[in-house]
Enzyme design. Structure first.
Site, PDB file in Angstrom:
ATOM      1  N   MET A 112       9.968  26.959  49.219  1.00  0.00           N
ATOM      2  CA  MET A 112      10.751  27.595  50.095  1.00  0.00           C
ATOM      3  C   MET A 112      12.348  27.425  49.837  1.00  0.00           C
ATOM      4  O   MET A 112      12.968  28.024  49.812  1.00  0.00           O
ATOM      5  CB  MET A 112      10.308  27.954  51.399  1.00  0.00           C
TER       6      MET A 112
ATOM      7  N   GLU B  81       5.596  22.652  57.269  1.00  0.00           N
ATOM      8  CA  GLU B  81       5.326  23.227  58.605  1.00  0.00           C
ATOM      9  C   GLU B  81       4.757  22.206  59.536  1.00  0.00           C
ATOM     10  O   GLU B  81       3.671  22.460  59.845  1.00  0.00           O
ATOM     11  CB  GLU B  81       4.537  24.452  58.283  1.00  0.00           C
TER      12      GLU B  81
ATOM     13  N   LYS C 119      10.006  18.655  61.412  1.00  0.00           N
ATOM     14  CA  LYS C 119      11.106  19.418  61.855  1.00  0.00           C
ATOM     15  C   LYS C 119      11.929  18.920  62.979  1.00  0.00           C
ATOM     16  O   LYS C 119      13.196  19.082  63.014  1.00  0.00           O
ATOM     17  CB  LYS C 119      10.712  20.839  62.132  1.00  0.00           C
TER      18      LYS C 119
ATOM     19  N   SER D 261       7.405  29.510  59.711  1.00  0.00           N
ATOM     20  CA  SER D 261       6.821  30.877  59.823  1.00  0.00           C
ATOM     21  C   SER D 261       5.829  31.021  61.249  1.00  0.00           C
ATOM     22  O   SER D 261       5.077  31.868  61.339  1.00  0.00           O
ATOM     23  CB  SER D 261       5.810  30.955  58.801  1.00  0.00           C
TER      24      SER D 261
ATOM     25  N   HIS E 231      13.428  33.062  58.712  1.00  0.00           N
ATOM     26  CA  HIS E 231      12.115  33.137  57.787  1.00  0.00           C
ATOM     27  C   HIS E 231      11.856  33.927  56.747  1.00  0.00           C
ATOM     28  O   HIS E 231      12.047  35.248  56.657  1.00  0.00           O
ATOM     29  CB  HIS E 231      10.853  33.466  58.950  1.00  0.00           C
TER      30      HIS E 231
ATOM     31  N   ASN F 210       7.852  34.219  50.271  1.00  0.00           N
ATOM     32  CA  ASN F 210       7.672  33.714  48.976  1.00  0.00           C
ATOM     33  C   ASN F 210       7.070  34.786  48.064  1.00  0.00           C
ATOM     34  O   ASN F 210       6.060  35.422  48.387  1.00  0.00           O
ATOM     35  CB  ASN F 210       6.843  32.527  49.274  1.00  0.00           C
TER      36      ASN F 210
ATOM     37  N   GLU G 178      12.760  37.431  58.415  1.00  0.00           N
ATOM     38  CA  GLU G 178      12.732  37.716  60.015  1.00  0.00           C
ATOM     39  C   GLU G 178      13.776  36.629  60.429  1.00  0.00           C
ATOM     40  O   GLU G 178      13.815  35.614  60.183  1.00  0.00           O
ATOM     41  CB  GLU G 178      11.245  37.057  60.361  1.00  0.00           C
TER      42      GLU G 178
ATOM     43  N   ASN H 130       2.845  37.049  60.425  1.00  0.00           N
ATOM     44  CA  ASN H 130       1.836  36.458  60.742  1.00  0.00           C
ATOM     45  C   ASN H 130       0.930  36.901  61.778  1.00  0.00           C
ATOM     46  O   ASN H 130      -0.232  36.901  61.624  1.00  0.00           O
ATOM     47  CB  ASN H 130       2.000  34.692  60.706  1.00  0.00           C
TER      48      ASN H 130
END
Length: 228
Positions: free
Chosen positions: A14, A92, A97, A119, A140, A143, A152, A190
């Site tokens: 990403m 993730e 993070k 995500s 967001h 891919n 998003e 999602n």
């Protein structure tokens, strides 16, 4: 704020895609990761993907060379200090993070927007780790980033309207389609995807579709998920 210099933390799938689209759109990009091999691999991927765009006639060879020249790979996060926007694109995991956002909040100038490519992780929860929750937002991408149009733009509870508008307008400059999303589990993409995949698996389990057709069902779900 007129943004010209953007930081991207994480040179993986990403991160290198995000760096690609920013550089292709004329922004100077500081691409940061924890090891040189990750940076080398990310830059190699960007170069190969841009070459494909040249072959397909989407960009000129000279534009590819110029875009690659706008990307500066760094290992030291302090080199992100002059960026006007920093996009986190690390793995993730909240703990990773969290460490990144605390550090970026310490390093970056007070007016810098900090965005996450997450995500699934709450933007409100990430923003609460900083002293600038009004300037923290979700951005967001999907891919493969250079191809997929949707972005998003996720508001945390404290995200300022000016922050949202700046990131929304930035997505448009990248020739993406921004979608305003409030902070909720799974956001929109999602949240929509999970019931779809579950129903596909139920269809196999109940014998509605044969197992050899499962891949086709999965492909339908994938196409709906990523907007193909």
């Amino acid at each position: 704020m007129t943004m010209q210099r953007v930081g991207v933390v994480g040179a993986g799938t990403m991160g290198n895609g995000i760096a690609h689209v920013f550089a292709r759109s004329g922004f100077k990009v500081v691409l940061c990761d924890v090891e040189q091999r990750f940076l080398d691999r990310g830059l190699d991927t960007i170069a190969k993907n841009m070459e494909r765009e040249v072959v397909k006639g989407k960009v000129l060879a000279a534009d590819k060379t110029a875009a690659l020249g706008r990307i500066t790979p760094v290992l030291d996060r302090s080199k992100l200090v002059d960026c006007e926007l920093i996009v986190e694109a690390a793995t993730e995991k909240f703990e990773i993070k969290a460490e990144i956002f605390r550090d970026l909040d310490r390093l970056a100038k007070a007016d810098v927007i900090l965005a996450s490519n997450t995500s699934s992780i709450s933007i409100t929860k990430i923003a609460a780790l900083t002293k600038r929750p009004d300037k923290v937002i979700g951005m967001h991408f999907f891919n493969p980033v250079p191809v997929m149009k949707l972005v998003e733009v996720i508001r945390g509870l404290a995200t300022a309207q000016a922050t949202y508008e700046a990131v929304r307008d930035l997505a448009v400059k990248l020739k993406k389609t921004p979608v305003e999303v409030n902070d909720a589990p799974g956001f929109v993409s999602n949240r929509v995807l999970m019931p779809l995949l579950n129903e596909a698996m139920f269809a196999v389990m109940e014998g509605v579709v044969l197992r050899r057709r499962w891949m086709k069902c999965s492909n339908w779900a994938w196409r709906i998920r990523w907007g193909r």
